[in-house]
Design an enzyme around this catalytic site. Structure first.
Site, PDB file in Angstrom:
ATOM      1  N   ASP A 179       2.072  10.998 -52.095  1.00  0.00           N
ATOM      2  CA  ASP A 179       2.257  11.365 -50.698  1.00  0.00           C
ATOM      3  C   ASP A 179       0.991  10.930 -49.970  1.00  0.00           C
ATOM      4  OD1 ASP A 179       3.316  12.726 -48.387  1.00  0.00           O
ATOM      5  OD2 ASP A 179       1.931  14.361 -48.843  1.00  0.00           O
ATOM      6  N   ASP A 189      -0.626  12.219 -46.358  1.00  0.00           N
ATOM      7  CA  ASP A 189      -1.445  13.309 -45.810  1.00  0.00           C
ATOM      8  C   ASP A 189      -1.497  14.478 -46.794  1.00  0.00           C
ATOM      9  OD1 ASP A 189      -1.679  12.789 -42.525  1.00  0.00           O
ATOM     10  OD2 ASP A 189       0.022  11.832 -43.506  1.00  0.00           O
ATOM     11  N   ASP A 204       1.777  17.218 -52.131  1.00  0.00           N
ATOM     12  CA  ASP A 204       1.292  18.575 -51.833  1.00  0.00           C
ATOM     13  C   ASP A 204       2.339  19.431 -51.146  1.00  0.00           C
ATOM     14  OD1 ASP A 204       1.161  17.128 -49.380  1.00  0.00           O
ATOM     15  OD2 ASP A 204      -0.301  18.565 -48.604  1.00  0.00           O
TER      16      ASP A 204
END
Length: 226
Positions: free
Chosen positions: A8, A10, A167
């Site tokens: 991922d 960000d 995340d």
């Protein structure tokens, strides 16, 4: 056996929150609104501009003025994508190791191409990244597996030989749906009180520094003889 890694963007590959905070702080000042605690914004990064603006301006989509605020935010952010943004500690050595091992890596993000492509270029990772899949490049974004499978195809690695690091729950869901191992990046932008154990990720780490040892162990797994 590990043959490729997807991240991922960000909160997993890049720590982008300070650039978001700079935009929001300047907007709050100009709109004569009180500043908000950085940790409140950090917890909303995974929900994009809608989540961050909802917290910062105590508003939500559909309310008067929200669309104008969002356009203002996106315009400002587009002009200052990488002022403070940096890879998380441990990420650059990890990418160096992946490159030295000949293991391709890519990024699957819910951040639009308009921002993701120039951000990766300005950070200096665009040429090293084997695939960058954004939501406007697919018909269905995460948690659907389509963008993850597209990235696997672009780096030329079957999903079962890939690991997806993210995340957010939707990252883990997308990885599982694509048939790959997953790592929960608990150093990222998790909302307060989030129970990551419910994500059922293959593995979890509290620091990006801890990614390489686990990936190294997967690298040396041997396929059992049948």
């Amino acid at each position: 056996m590990l043959r490729g890694v997807l991240f991922d963007l960000d909160g997993t590959l890049l720590d982008t929150v300070d650039d978001f905070m700079a935009v929001i702080d300047s907007m709050l000042e100009e709109h004569q609104r009180p500043r908000v605690a950085p940790e409140l914004i950090r917890a909303q990064v995974s929900d994009g501009s809608v989540g961050m603006l909802s917290v910062a301006f105590a508003t939500r989509p559909g309310e008067p003025g929200f669309d104008a605020l969002r356009e203002e935010f996106l315009s400002r952010y587009e002009r200052a994508l990488a002022v403070h943004t940096r890879p998380f500690p441990g990420i650059l050595p990890l990418l160096d190791w992946l490159d030295s091992e000949g293991l391709p890596w890519g990024v699957v993000t819910n951040k639009l191409s308009r921002f993701s492509i120039p951000l990766m270029e300005q950070i200096g990772l665009a040429e090293r990244c084997g695939s960058l899949v954004c939501p406007d490049q697919v018909s269905r974004g995460k948690p659907h597996p389509e963008p993850v499978l597209k990235a696997c195809n672009e780096i030329g690695i079957a999903p079962e030989h890939c690991v997806f690091v993210g995340d957010h729950l939707r990252d883990i869901q997308a990885g599982h749906a694509a048939g790959m191992a997953t790592i929960a990046a608990l150093y990222g932008y998790l909302p307060p009180g989030e129970d990551h154990s419910l994500w059922q990720a293959t593995h979890s780490v509290h620091s990006a520094v801890d990614l390489q040892p686990w990936l190294l162990s997967r690298r040396h797994l041997e396929t059992p003889h049948v």
